[in-house]
Enzyme design. Structure first.
Site, PDB file in Angstrom:
ATOM      1  N   ASP A   1      40.060  39.947   2.956  1.00 32.20           N
ATOM      2  CA  ASP A   1      41.473  40.022   2.426  1.00 32.20           C
ATOM      3  C   ASP A   1      42.155  38.865   2.650  1.00 32.20           C
ATOM      4  O   ASP A   1      43.102  38.434   2.040  1.00 32.20           O
ATOM      5  CB  ASP A   1      42.153  41.245   3.219  1.00 32.20           C
ATOM      6  CG  ASP A   1      42.008  41.165   4.963  1.00 32.20           C
ATOM      7  OD1 ASP A   1      41.253  40.334   5.293  1.00 32.20           O
ATOM      8  OD2 ASP A   1      42.508  42.001   5.457  1.00 32.20           O
TER       9      ASP A   1
ATOM     10  N   ARG B   1      30.130  42.784  11.810  1.00 35.63           N
ATOM     11  CA  ARG B   1      30.788  43.766  12.584  1.00 35.63           C
ATOM     12  C   ARG B   1      31.769  44.549  12.275  1.00 35.63           C
ATOM     13  O   ARG B   1      32.389  43.932  11.356  1.00 35.63           O
ATOM     14  CB  ARG B   1      30.891  43.146  13.987  1.00 35.63           C
ATOM     15  CG  ARG B   1      32.096  41.914  13.792  1.00 35.63           C
ATOM     16  CD  ARG B   1      32.648  41.228  15.189  1.00 35.63           C
ATOM     17  NE  ARG B   1      33.466  40.170  14.537  1.00 35.63           N
ATOM     18  CZ  ARG B   1      33.027  39.088  14.689  1.00 35.63           C
ATOM     19  NH1 ARG B   1      31.891  38.680  14.698  1.00 35.63           N
ATOM     20  NH2 ARG B   1      33.962  38.092  14.145  1.00 35.63           N
TER      21      ARG B   1
ATOM     22  N   SER C   1      37.763  43.893   4.354  1.00 31.28           N
ATOM     23  CA  SER C   1      38.704  43.446   5.395  1.00 31.28           C
ATOM     24  C   SER C   1      37.941  43.437   6.660  1.00 31.28           C
ATOM     25  O   SER C   1      38.613  43.963   7.779  1.00 31.28           O
ATOM     26  CB  SER C   1      40.036  43.872   5.451  1.00 31.28           C
ATOM     27  OG  SER C   1      40.617  44.066   4.254  1.00 31.28           O
TER      28      SER C   1
HETATM   29  C1  BGC Z   1      38.664  41.637  10.343  1.00 32.64           C
HETATM   30  C2  BGC Z   1      39.190  40.406   9.546  1.00 32.64           C
HETATM   31  C3  BGC Z   1      40.117  40.967   8.616  1.00 32.64           C
HETATM   32  C4  BGC Z   1      41.421  41.221   9.521  1.00 32.64           C
HETATM   33  C5  BGC Z   1      42.504  41.448   8.772  1.00 32.64           C
HETATM   34  C6  BGC Z   1      39.792  41.932  11.154  1.00 32.64           C
HETATM   35  O1  BGC Z   1      39.761  42.795  12.072  1.00 32.64           O
HETATM   36  O2  BGC Z   1      37.423  41.330  11.411  1.00 32.64           O
HETATM   37  O3  BGC Z   1      37.845  40.395   8.720  1.00 32.64           O
HETATM   38  O4  BGC Z   1      40.452  39.773   7.682  1.00 32.64           O
HETATM   39  O5  BGC Z   1      40.883  42.159  10.300  1.00 32.64           O
HETATM   40  O6  BGC Z   1      42.464  42.546   8.050  1.00 32.64           O
END
Ligand code: BGC
Length: 551
Positions: free
Chosen positions: A205, A167, A152
């Site tokens: 996710d 990142r 995620s």
């Molecule tokens: C991340 C995403 C992720 C989202 C929800 C963000 O901080 O950069 O990639 O989908 O959080 O979990």
């Protein structure tokens, strides 16, 4: 806030702050979608997922899923039953805080592989027995089980099973991970434990949420968007392959569409249009990643409690009534569940808020202070939900799906009846016509004119999984627009969906009629089921590839 300002004056100020957002919210709706589709390195990354078709509920098989979110690590075994339902075994642990700042990426994956091992021992020892009795790696491979990994975070993807971290967000920071291949780093830790597991697919996710929602809502309107409003926020949506111009010719897989992970959490990091307060600024400066995820810092569960904490510090300090030893001064002592609690406390004298302030922060709050805290919680939550609504509205308008014929009956019931495992969230309507802050601008019309190409969306059948093997989903009316959502904020913050729907109604190009056609449903277990579906897709593609090889 100015020192010495009385609480009632203060509350006026917060109320005007909320209205201020109502006006500015339209501006933020002008997503920088296009830039991300054209170039790498755009603020909103628009990352190709290499998933080119949506599941229709018929996929079957047992797959493993590992879900590394912002707060928890889940290991799941998902049995796709092929009738839009699944059964799932799972184990969940909180991610130890030291691992979020581990020295190396491998250290994090060593922990995950150990959890995977424990999970298999408990729930699927048959795979381990096969593995140890066979001994050698080659023999183990015979019984390999495919795993989908839901990661995620923002990663650049090169193939369904290849991606490098762009990142960290949500408080993670393991510097050596940047640029490393995620699947192979995980795979080598799995191999060290000799587990018969192959990391076959890597999904964000939100991509998992979109896949899971599509699998569990068969035969109806195709799912357009998977969105997360939890610890972090983000959305993945179905985009036309032809618009993904940053993919070079050789990099484009077969297919007309691809799921794109927008990474909308980083929208407007430049702070051109996002609402800003001294509390947002304090939060950002003290965060692990200052200056990034500015949209996320105003929407997601990880941050909302902290914005509230800063606001309460401001409120009490100007009253001269802050106890310097109070836990109020410790960062992140308030989480988003406090916000949900405060926003829904309707007791006389706000006893629930006052009790929680006492328990959590050792603050002996007067009714007046508790009232102020409630208004702050409502304002912060409402701002988050309205920004969430803007993101959803932007994707809906751009898709052009609103130009499909108006539905004649309620699709919602039909969908609910066909879904066994997942229940839909009831639609709530919100008449925003009386909202004094409502203002129309031509901005949405402009976005619509530029982005919507209705005929394209309506004429394209969706493709099924299977690496180039196209199955047409013919029985899905396109009159409803399906949106799958997951995340604690969406689930628990009072009226979150209602506020989102209010935004959809307010936006000129959607309006009350358009909003009725938007079906928002919880995508249960999006990260687990979605990862399993991606592993299934990878498995099919591998089979196809193997069949193509000369014997
Ligand atoms: C991340 C995403 C992720 C989202 C929800 C963000 O901080 O950069 O990639 O989908 O959080 O979990």
């Amino acid at each position: 806030m100015e020192a010495g300002m009385s609480v009632p004056r203060r509350l006026d100020l917060w109320n005007s702050w909320v209205s201020d957002y109502d006006n500015r919210i339209r501006i933020i709706a002008d997503f920088c979608v296009e830039d991300g589709l054209k170039h790498d390195g755009a603020t909103m990354a628009q990352i190709p997922s290499y998933v080119t078709s949506l599941p229709d509920g018929t996929d079957t098989g047992l797959y493993l899923a590992v879900d590394l979110g912002g707060t928890n690590l889940r290991v799941c075994a998902v049995d796709l039953l092929g009738d839009s339902t699944y059964s799932m075994k799972q184990s969940k642990v909180a991610i130890p805080s030291q691992l979020m700042l581990a020295a190396t990426f491998s250290e994090l994956f060593a922990f995950i592989a150990t959890r995977l091992h424990l999970f298999l021992q408990k729930h699927h020892p048959e795979y381990l027995e096969a593995s140890s009795s066979n001994g050698a790696t080659t023999a183990v491979k015979k019984d390999n089980i495919l795993l989908g990994f839901t990661f995620s975070f923002a990663f650049e993807q090169q193939a369904l099973d290849r991606g490098t971290l762009l990142r960290w967000t949500k408080g993670f920071n393991i510097p050596d991970a940047i640029g490393m291949d995620i699947c192979s780093t995980f795979q080598s830790e799995i191999d060290k434990l000799q587990l018969p597991v192959i990391v076959a697919a890597l999904v964000n996710d939100t991509v998992g949420t979109l896949l899971a929602r599509s699998y569990t809502s068969p035969g109806k309107s195709p799912t357009l968007l998977g969105a997360i409003f939890g610890t972090g926020t983000n959305g993945a949506y179905v985009e036309r392959m032809s618009r993904l111009t940053k993919l070079k010719r050789g990099e484009k897989p077969t297919g007309d569409e691809m799921i794109v992970n927008s990474e909308w959490g980083s929208f407007d990091n430049e702070m051109k249009v996002l609402p800003d307060t001294v509390y947002d600024q304090a939060l950002d400066t003290e965060s692990v990643h200052p200056g990034i995820q500015m949209f996320e810092k105003r929407i997601s569960g990880m941050y909302l409690g902290e914005v509230l904490r800063h606001a309460i510090v401001g409120l009490l300090s100007s009253q001269g009534s802050v106890n310097t030893s109070s836990k109020l001064h410790e960062a992140y002592t308030i989480d988003s569940s406090f916000l949900s609690m405060a926003a829904s406390d309707d007791t006389a004298g706000l006893t629930v808020i006052r009790k929680q302030l006492d328990l959590l922060l050792e603050i002996d709050a007067s009714v007046e202070i508790a009232e102020a805290v409630k208004i702050l919680a409502l304002a912060i939550g409402r701002r988050a939900a309205r920004l969430a609504g803007v993101a959803i509205a932007g994707v809906i308008i751009k898709s052009g799906r609103l130009s499909a014929p108006i539905p004649t009956g309620s699709k919602k019931n039909a969908v609910a009846a066909s879904v066994k495992t997942v229940g839909d969230v009831e639609q709530a309507t919100f008449d925003s016509s009386s909202d004094p802050a409502r203002k129309r601008t031509g901005l949405w019309s402009m976005i619509y004119r530029v982005f919507a190409t209705t005929a394209w969306w309506l004429s394209l059948p969706l493709r099924m999984f299977g690496g180039g093997q196209i199955k047409l989903v013919t029985d899905r009316p396109t009159d409803m627009i399906d949106v799958g959502v997951d995340g604690s904020l969406f689930e628990f913050y009072p009226k979150f969906e209602e506020i989102i729907r209010g935004v959809l109604q307010e936006v000129e190009e959607i309006g009350i009629e358009g909003e009725r056609r938007v079906q928002i449903g919880k995508a249960q277990d999006g990260s687990g089921v979605g990862a399993a579906l991606a592993a299934r897709a990878a498995g099919k593609a591998r089979e196809l590839e193997a069949n193509k090889l000369p014997k």
